[in-house]
Scaffold this active site. Structure first.
Site, mmCIF file in Angstrom:
data_model
loop_
_atom_site.group_PDB
_atom_site.id
_atom_site.type_symbol
_atom_site.label_atom_id
_atom_site.label_comp_id
_atom_site.label_asym_id
_atom_site.label_seq_id
_atom_site.Cartn_x
_atom_site.Cartn_y
_atom_site.Cartn_z
ATOM 1 N N LYS A 119 0.854 -1.177 0.000
ATOM 2 C CA LYS A 119 0.000 0.000 0.000
ATOM 3 C C LYS A 119 0.901 1.242 0.000
ATOM 4 C CE LYS A 119 -3.527 -2.144 -0.535
ATOM 5 N NZ LYS A 119 -4.326 -1.911 -1.749
ATOM 6 N N LYS A 156 -13.096 -7.373 -8.446
ATOM 7 C CA LYS A 156 -13.656 -7.477 -7.093
ATOM 8 C C LYS A 156 -15.139 -7.825 -7.237
ATOM 9 C CE LYS A 156 -10.653 -4.403 -4.441
ATOM 10 N NZ LYS A 156 -9.477 -4.084 -5.262
HETATM 11 MG MG MG Z 1 -5.965 -2.252 -5.644
#
Ligand code: MG
Length: 369
Positions: free
Chosen positions: A165, A265
């Site tokens: 991240k 997703k």
């Molecule tokens: Mg991502």
């Protein structure tokens, strides 16, 4: 077969690491997940789950799931849960947009289809490839040293693919990428996911500064056009996530050669039916995928496993095991990672049995009465 009742439960999913941080100072300490039961006149009940990554990641939020279901569910009583395309058209006619609200209902209906046909969902989604499939580990945004230590620890547990991240201060992000790559071996895969956090000029500085590093760049900027500009100025393998939320965007991205990998997703597309449509299109177009969801517990992890395990391995870049990040198990029978890999259940349907004592009292009950 007819849907007779739709019930929703709210569950908290705390994290083993205590929190999860990504670009722009965004973080979550306890995930707020919604579990949905779809009951039928045949006595079969299917289960689904949806868990937004907080309210600031996609246009989705946890209490919005429940508010949306209160609006949508009454329109679905009496519908046939086995006719999944038809059911999805019904949901779209009853509620425009809000794909995440529909995701758990669709997932539960796949569970029903699997139970009544005696087949695991992965078989119904196209077939099981191999014994298991590959996972990545998401690494919460910390100092470069802390992230390198975290990656080394998860590598020792068997993971070989890591998603950092980043999307913070570009100079620190450059250090993060270099520090983590230094603890990896050739063949390990590293993704730097900025989660839309860099402006275009910042992204350009980062990709130039790490031009000699074996790293994938994921969703550097907020808009598709900014990401495309960066893509056209770097030779790093390129991943799009947040901006690819529809078939239209997949086709546009393919036309522009905007990405090498996309993240599918389940709730971003509105359930397994639509995620499978996107998955199959990517296979036809030659685009690799990360198969996952925004977040979740055991039920979402089971659904991810069925979609990932039914994806040709050469197109499955990675998948994820969210149930190993959280401290609360909500279902028995969910898949568990082994050496950075996972397998879908061989039981009919999703192959899970909810822990009713954990789900507690329903927060929403919709039936014909
Ligand atoms: Mg991502």
């Amino acid at each position: 077969m007819k849907i007779t009742r739709i019930t929703a439960y709210q569950v908290d999913l705390p994290l083993h690491e205590g929190g999860y941080k990504w670009s722009g100072g965004k973080s979550v300490t306890v995930f707020d997940s919604t579990v949905v039961a779809v009951e039928t006149d045949a006595g079969v009940t299917g289960w689904g789950e949806v868990c937004p990554l907080g309210p600031a990641y996609l246009a989705a939020y946890a209490s919005g799931v429940r508010a949306g279901l209160a609006e949508l569910a009454p329109q679905l009583i009496g519908e046939n849960p086995l006719e999944l395309n038809r059911l999805n058209r019904r949901m779209d006619a009853a509620m425009k947009g809000h794909p995440y609200v529909k995701s758990a209902v669709d997932m539960a209906c796949w569970d029903i289809l699997g139970q009544v046909s005696g087949q695991p969902v992965c078989v119904l989604l196209g077939g099981r490839y191999g014994d298991d499939f590959v996972l990545y580990r998401a690494i919460s945004q910390e100092s470069p040293e802390a992230m390198a230590n975290s990656v080394a620890g998860y590598r020792a547990e068997g993971y070989r693919r890591f998603q950092l991240k980043v999307g913070g201060d570009p100079d620190v992000d450059i250090e993060r990428i270099r520090a983590v790559r230094a603890v990896l071996q050739p063949g390990d895969r590293l993704v730097a996911d900025a989660n839309t956090g860099w402006t275009q000029h910042e992204a350009m500085r980062v990709v130039r500064a790490v031009h000699d590093v074996d790293v994938y760049i994921e969703q550097p900027c907020y808009s598709y056009e900014e990401c495309l500009a960066v893509r056209r100025n770097t030779d790093h393998p390129f991943v799009l996530d947040e901006v690819v939320d529809s078939i239209d965007m997949l086709v546009r991205g393919k036309s522009d050669l905007a990405m090498d990998v996309v993240n599918i997703k389940i709730s971003k597309f509105g359930g397994l039916t639509r995620a499978r449509q996107a998955r199959d299109l990517c296979v036809s177009l030659g685009i690799a995928m990360t198969i996952e969801d925004s977040w979740g517990g055991d039920i979402i992890t089971a659904a991810i496993a069925h979609l990932a395990h039914s994806t040709p391995p050469e197109f499955l870049f990675t998948s994820t095991d969210f149930n190993s990040y959280v401290t609360q198990s909500i279902a028995e029978g969910a898949p568990q990672r082994v050496n950075g890999r996972m397998a879908a259940s061989e039981m009919p349907g999703l192959g899970i049995k909810p822990r009713m004592e954990v789900l507690g009292k329903p927060v929403l009950i919709v039936d014909a009465t």
